[in-house]
Write a protein that holds these residues in place. Structure first.
Motif, PDB file in Angstrom:
ATOM      1  N   GLN A 274       0.850  -1.284   0.110  1.00 57.33           N
ATOM      2  CA  GLN A 274      -0.145   0.041   0.064  1.00 57.33           C
ATOM      3  C   GLN A 274       0.941   1.332   0.180  1.00 57.33           C
ATOM      4  O   GLN A 274       0.656   2.266   0.560  1.00 57.33           O
ATOM      5  N   ASP A 275       2.074   1.242  -0.880  1.00 50.31           N
ATOM      6  CA  ASP A 275       2.717   2.305  -1.008  1.00 50.31           C
ATOM      7  C   ASP A 275       2.097   3.232  -2.215  1.00 50.31           C
ATOM      8  O   ASP A 275       2.399   3.160  -3.287  1.00 50.31           O
ATOM      9  N   LEU A 276       1.312   4.038  -1.681  1.00 48.54           N
ATOM     10  CA  LEU A 276       0.413   4.661  -2.671  1.00 48.54           C
ATOM     11  C   LEU A 276       1.240   5.621  -3.685  1.00 48.54           C
ATOM     12  O   LEU A 276       0.941   5.656  -4.685  1.00 48.54           O
ATOM     13  N   PRO A 277       2.120   6.333  -3.127  1.00 49.33           N
ATOM     14  CA  PRO A 277       2.873   7.216  -4.288  1.00 49.33           C
ATOM     15  C   PRO A 277       3.803   6.276  -5.237  1.00 49.33           C
ATOM     16  O   PRO A 277       3.556   6.754  -6.381  1.00 49.33           O
ATOM     17  N   LEU A 278       4.311   5.120  -4.966  1.00 48.03           N
ATOM     18  CA  LEU A 278       4.960   4.505  -5.795  1.00 48.03           C
ATOM     19  C   LEU A 278       3.907   3.729  -6.844  1.00 48.03           C
ATOM     20  O   LEU A 278       4.166   3.640  -8.019  1.00 48.03           O
ATOM     21  N   LEU A 279       2.707   3.281  -6.364  1.00 46.19           N
ATOM     22  CA  LEU A 279       1.953   2.746  -6.817  1.00 46.19           C
ATOM     23  C   LEU A 279       1.184   3.537  -8.030  1.00 46.19           C
ATOM     24  O   LEU A 279       1.116   3.242  -9.292  1.00 46.19           O
ATOM     25  N   GLN A 280       0.879   4.846  -7.636  1.00 46.54           N
ATOM     26  CA  GLN A 280       0.333   5.771  -8.504  1.00 46.54           C
ATOM     27  C   GLN A 280       1.434   6.131  -9.634  1.00 46.54           C
ATOM     28  O   GLN A 280       1.007   6.218 -10.850  1.00 46.54           O
ATOM     29  N   GLY A 281       2.697   6.252  -9.357  1.00 46.68           N
ATOM     30  CA  GLY A 281       3.734   6.729 -10.016  1.00 46.68           C
ATOM     31  C   GLY A 281       3.921   5.681 -11.302  1.00 46.68           C
ATOM     32  O   GLY A 281       4.042   5.671 -12.534  1.00 46.68           O
TER      33      GLY A 281
END
Length: 569
Positions: A274-281
């Motif tokens: 759930q590492d949101l910034p890395l997933l979004q990028g």
């Protein structure tokens, strides 16, 4: 101009939906984001209330998903993708590094896939150019390649060429030698798909009148073959773009087996923690790649078709009759019926602790797995889950694609975005809402299975609508409904249906992969793909446990394609 504007609008809308879904993932999952991030940072620290509150304050989770999403979008505009929640590193360099590895792997795999596709088409191309093309096979060899499980291929290639022969490194990403095995594992199924689509279109092209005129005028077989390839390629070019994107973001299993630091593996790791910034990028990079590949494919297709598409002056090939042989489907149907029927008479959950990884015998015809369960029983009982669910998903994807194909500008943009999202990421999003199970896995696979079919349908629809005989129909007053139901729909539905059948084994494999990751059918329920994945660690000691479900997938592929023999386009 209007179509381009519609396409741009559809891409923007689809991208907004994907970004919103990714931004809401931590809140949709029902899991404590702070706890997931803490576990990703340190597995030993005690998750006390004070520690979790400190993590929430640090990440700004109390502000809510929409505020966080707005902040992230503002950073994207400035070229800042934020920092990782797990390790605090800048996201942009990580995404660029992972994308570089994936693009390198994709380029190598695509080059090999094109060679394989060319080899599949050569016999038909040579016979057609010489005027000796009569009956044509039903493409079982190409479909068998397309049905090969990528993670099984990756494991077998590693064992054969890295472990047993020692010719190539087993894993890592340090030089050209590390590129060979993962590229081959990705290229074999992709080459089978592309080769089958082109090979399916060539007989209809060689049946066109211009071929006989060129031949009687003394044109060489080489020039006829080159013109035939140019004539058959436009409807397949959009698939090439989708395959390229799939080789980049959809290679999660292969990247995992060979420890390739690619963008798909990065996105999966970010979703799990759930590492949101890395997933979004990562997802943003995949989507932008999908849009770029789609635009390049559409530009190439328009150039291949030339002014005939704009001026509605295309001639459509007359579909030749398909081969009438029925030996292949009979043999495949008998094999499936015997294996499934025999397996249904056995207990798939019975544990024989004295016969773990036992070799085939009369009491266990296909041996046993690592827990002592009968492999034949699990293959037989798993057929209903695997085949039944795959058929339903395939039918739904076909209907969606057929409907979207009649709006080519809309279908192109949405399909590019949807195809850029790996099935695993789609599975995580759906399971976050519905929970793990067959239903969630089916919806996730359906969401990413229709884009290639829709792109194919859109290309055929545009070509059919630009045909000269339909211009004549409009001139004599034929209504849009008449043209749609009597001409366009019959011309599009057949080829897209055969394309859907070609992807049936891949859909079954995608469902199985989600089950293996805990997002689909839950153990101990028997299912072909999960059984295959469970047996991979023991493939050297008990190869029968791995080969049984893999062979069944190949037999299913051969049966599906041989039964799809109908009229070709």
């Amino acid at each position: 101009m209007r179509e381009r504007a519609t396409g741009a609008l559809s891409r923007t809308g689809a991208l907004a939906i994907v970004v919103l879904a990714i931004g809401l993932l931590p809140w949709l999952s029902g899991r404590d984001v702070a706890l997931s991030v803490l576990r990703a940072r340190s597995g030993e620290q005690e998750p006390t209330a004070e520690v979790l509150d400190a993590v929430r304050n640090e990440l700004g989770l109390d502000a809510g998903p929409l505020v966080l999403l707005g902040r992230w979008l503002g950073g994207v505009v400035r070229g800042d993708l934020g920092t990782s929640w797990a390790n605090g590193a800048e996201v942009l360099p990580s995404v660029l590094s992972a994308a570089g590895a994936s693009l390198t792997l994709m380029a190598a795999a695509l080059a090999i896939a094109l060679v394989i596709a060319g080899a599949i088409c050569v016999p038909t191309l040579v016979r057609g150019a010489r005027g000796t093309l009569r009956a044509k096979g039903n493409g079982v060899a190409a479909t068998t390649l397309a049905a090969l499980p990528e993670f099984l291929l990756a494991t077998m290639l590693m064992l054969a060429f890295a472990v047993w022969l020692g010719w190539l490194p087993p894993y890592g990403w340090e030089g050209t030698s590390h590129l060979v095995l993962p590229a081959i594992a990705l290229a074999l199924p992709a080459g089978g798909v592309l080769g089958r689509l082109v090979d399916d279109a060539l007989p209809a092209v060689f049946a066109e009148r211009w071929v006989s005129l060129w031949r009687s005028a003394g044109c060489t077989p080489r020039s006829i073959a080159a013109a035939a390839i140019r004539r058959a390629t436009p409807a397949v070019v959009p698939q090439l773009g989708l395959v390229a994107v799939g080789l980049t973001g959809g290679a999660v299993a292969v990247e995992t087996v060979f420890a390739v630091p690619g963008i798909g593996r990065t996105a999966l790791g970010a979703a799990e923690s759930q590492d949101l910034p890395l997933l979004q990028g990562s997802v943003l990079a995949l989507v932008l790649l999908g849009v770029a590949a789609g635009l390049l494919a559409q530009t190439a297709r328009r150039r291949l078709l030339g002014p005939g598409l704009r001026d509605q002056a295309l001639s459509l090939p007359v579909p030749p009759a398909a081969p009438t042989g029925r030996l292949t489907p009979i043999v495949c149907a008998v094999v499936l019926a015997v294996v499934i029927g025999w397996g249904l008479t056995l207990d798939p959950l019975h544990l024989d602790t004295t016969a773990r990884l036992a070799s085939p015998s009369w009491s266990h015809p296909l041996g046993t797995d690592s827990l002592g369960r009968d492999v034949l029983a699990r293959v037989g009982h798993g057929a209903a889950t695997t085949i039944g669910t795959a058929v339903v998903v395939c039918a739904v994807s076909f209907l969606i694609a057929l409907g979207a194909g009649f709006l080519p500008a809309v279908a192109e943009g949405v399909s590019e975005i949807a195809n850029a999202v790996p099935p695993v990421i789609a599975g995580i999003l759906v399971v976050a809402v519905l929970g793990p199970g067959t239903l969630g896995a089916s919806i996730a696979v359906a969401l990413v299975s229709w884009p290639p079919l829709a792109a194919h349908a859109a290309a055929l629809t545009q070509e059919t609508r630009a045909a000269t005989y339909l211009t004549a129909q409009r001139a004599i007053g034929a209504s849009r409904g008449w043209i749609l139901t009597r001409h366009v729909l019959p011309a599009v539905a057949g080829p897209v249906a055969r394309h859907a059948v070609l992807r049936l084994p891949g859909i079954a494999l995608a469902l199985a992969s989600l089950g293996f990751l805990g997002l689909g059918s839950q153990p101990p329920a028997p299912e072909w793909g999960s059984g295959l994945a469970e047996s991979l660690p023991y493939v050297e000691r008990a190869p029968w446990a791995t080969l049984a479900p893999a062979v069944m997938l190949l037999v299913l592929a051969a049966l599906a394609v041989s039964l799809s023999a109908g009229r070709r386009r």
